[in-house]
Design a protein around this motif. Structure first.
Motif, short mmCIF file in Angstrom:
data_model
loop_
_atom_site.label_atom_id
_atom_site.label_comp_id
_atom_site.label_asym_id
_atom_site.label_seq_id
_atom_site.Cartn_x
_atom_site.Cartn_y
_atom_site.Cartn_z
N HIS A 259 0.82 -1.21 0.00
CA HIS A 259 0.00 0.00 0.00
C HIS A 259 0.86 1.26 0.00
O HIS A 259 0.34 2.36 -0.19
N GLU A 260 2.16 1.10 0.22
CA GLU A 260 3.07 2.23 0.23
C GLU A 260 4.23 1.98 -0.72
O GLU A 260 4.66 0.83 -0.91
N ASN A 262 7.90 3.55 -1.02
CA ASN A 262 8.82 4.44 -0.33
C ASN A 262 10.14 4.55 -1.11
O ASN A 262 10.88 3.58 -1.24
N SER A 293 2.94 9.54 -8.80
CA SER A 293 1.54 9.40 -8.42
C SER A 293 0.66 10.40 -9.16
O SER A 293 1.11 11.46 -9.60
N HIS A 295 -3.50 11.75 -8.57
CA HIS A 295 -4.70 11.66 -7.74
C HIS A 295 -4.46 10.73 -6.54
O HIS A 295 -5.30 9.88 -6.20
N ARG A 296 -3.29 10.85 -5.95
CA ARG A 296 -2.91 10.07 -4.75
C ARG A 296 -2.80 8.57 -5.02
O ARG A 296 -2.84 7.76 -4.08
N GLN A 297 -2.68 8.19 -6.28
CA GLN A 297 -2.47 6.79 -6.62
C GLN A 297 -1.16 6.66 -7.39
O GLN A 297 -0.91 7.40 -8.34
N THR A 298 -0.29 5.72 -6.95
CA THR A 298 0.96 5.49 -7.66
C THR A 298 0.66 4.82 -9.00
O THR A 298 -0.02 3.78 -9.05
N SER A 351 -1.05 -0.83 -7.09
CA SER A 351 -2.13 0.14 -6.83
C SER A 351 -3.01 0.33 -8.06
O SER A 351 -4.20 0.62 -7.94
#
Length: 392
Positions: A259-260, A262, A293, A295-298, A351
């Protein structure tokens, strides 16, 4: 090697042929006096893919030896082949001149020799693969002893290696299962995301309705046929295909989706590059070098792992947990210079894939994947270099 189009070291054809002729040649030298810092050695039969290693050599040979002698590089064991793991592939970065240098593993805070660097540069199908070929020191010593006409010239160092040797146990068993996907004219990798679904790349299935699948799972080799349920259009920025094996693969642990993403974290690519087609998947390590990313989606991320032909569709996993981050789409090729960069690669993140996979699992309708074709212009712009990327 000819069938797989392997080449080693050098720029001219004559150098390549000469280098291949000498790949199996080794020399044993006797020092005038024992060296007080002599290193111990270990058998390679207990090595595991993914085990951390250290390579040490002298780049550029005698040129500025005061600057380069004893240069160290870290990596992992990418693949193993032959009797007692006689052949070792590592992604530790080595340069010309390191031939004859050592590959070491760490045990009890000490380095132990396991192999001798044979060729630090390799090409496959005219692409630099970024891996180093190593021969097991145990295999070398054993063959020297067998070929010696007089006694055992190595008896003082040969008789008492540590019989039982295990490196730090890797998490290979916790990683997603990656299979070989063969469409006939092309082959690559695929990630088993459920017992009945394999994710791979569009260019790997190559427009076919069925593909051959090969799983190296729990010391078994399983052959299957897969039906291609979905493949993105050529106009889609996402190079993705979904395959259903005709037989369910048993004992599958569904991979945990990340989900992340980094930047800078340690990641591994598991795919069928290098020796993978014959020896199961290879592992290469690196870092997640960039995540993009919208719209806050990778929607894309890049890694520094070495990837080669056959790695497309392979799994990118978080080294610390084994979570699936995404699948490899391509590395990079400079068309004007005709140079491939295996350590700069582009990946499709989970994602992007989780939503369609979830909808398909609920409804059983392949149109759930159509969303991968209906991408925004901003997504296409992020993936605009696809034409200059090297499909694997």
């Amino acid at each position: 090697m000819e069938a797989d189009q392997w080449r080693f070291h050098g720029d001219e054809d004559d150098d390549l042929i000469r280098d291949a002729d000498y790949l199996s040649w080794f020399a044993v030298l006797k020092a005038r006096a024992p060296h007080p810092g002599a290193v111990s050695w270990r058998r390679s039969s207990s090595l595991q893919k993914g085990s951390p290693v250290v390579a040490c050599g002298s780049p550029f040979g005698s040129l500025c030896s005061d600057l380069f002698n004893g240069t160290v590089s870290r990596g992992v064991i990418s693949n193993l082949a032959g009797e007692h793991n006689a052949i070792i592939l590592t992604d530790a970065r080595c340069l010309p001149g390191t031939e004859g240098g050592g590959l070491f593993v760490m045990e009890d805070d000490r380095l132990h020799l396991v192999g001798v660097i044979v060729s630090p540069f390799g090409w496959k199908a005219n692409e630099w693969i970024g891996l180093t070929l190593v021969c097991s020191v145990h295999s070398i010593l054993r063959n020297v002893v067998q070929c010696a006409d007089i006694g055992d010239p190595l008896r003082d160092v040969w008789l008492h290696p540590t019989e039982v040797f295990t490196t730090r146990k890797s998490n290979v068993g916790e990683y997603p299962i990656v299979c070989l996907v063969d469409s006939g004219h092309q082959w690559g990798s695929g990630v088993l995301v459920t017992s009945e679904l394999v994710l791979t790349c569009r260019h790997v299935v190559n427009g076919k309705s069925t593909v051959a699948l090969k799983f190296y799972h729990k010391d078994r080799v399983l052959d299957s046929v897969g039906n291609v349920l979905f493949s993105t259009k050529a106009s889609s920025p996402y190079d993705v295909a979904v395959v259903r094996p005709r037989e369910s693969i048993l004992d599958v642990v569904v991979p945990r989706m990340a989900h992340e993403f980094n930047t800078g974290e340690c990641v591994l690519v598991v795919g069928y590059g290098g020796l993978g087609r014959r020896c199961g998947p290879s592992l290469t390590c690196g870092v997640l070098s960039k995540a993009i990313s919208l719209h806050r989606q990778t929607i894309m991320f890049q890694t520094t792992c070495a990837v080669q032909a056959g790695a497309s569709g392979g799994a990118v996993v978080r080294a610390s947990t084994g979570e699936l981050l995404g699948i490899v789409s391509s590395n990079t090729r400079d068309l004007s210079a005709k140079v491939t960069y295996p350590h700069l690669n582009f990946c499709v993140p989970v994602s992007v894939l989780q939503g369609p996979l979830h909808r398909f699992s609920r409804l059983g309708d392949v149109t759930a994947f159509d969303a991968l074709d209906a991408s925004e212009e901003q997504v296409k712009r992020v993936w605009r270099l696809q034409d200059t990327q090297s499909k694997l």
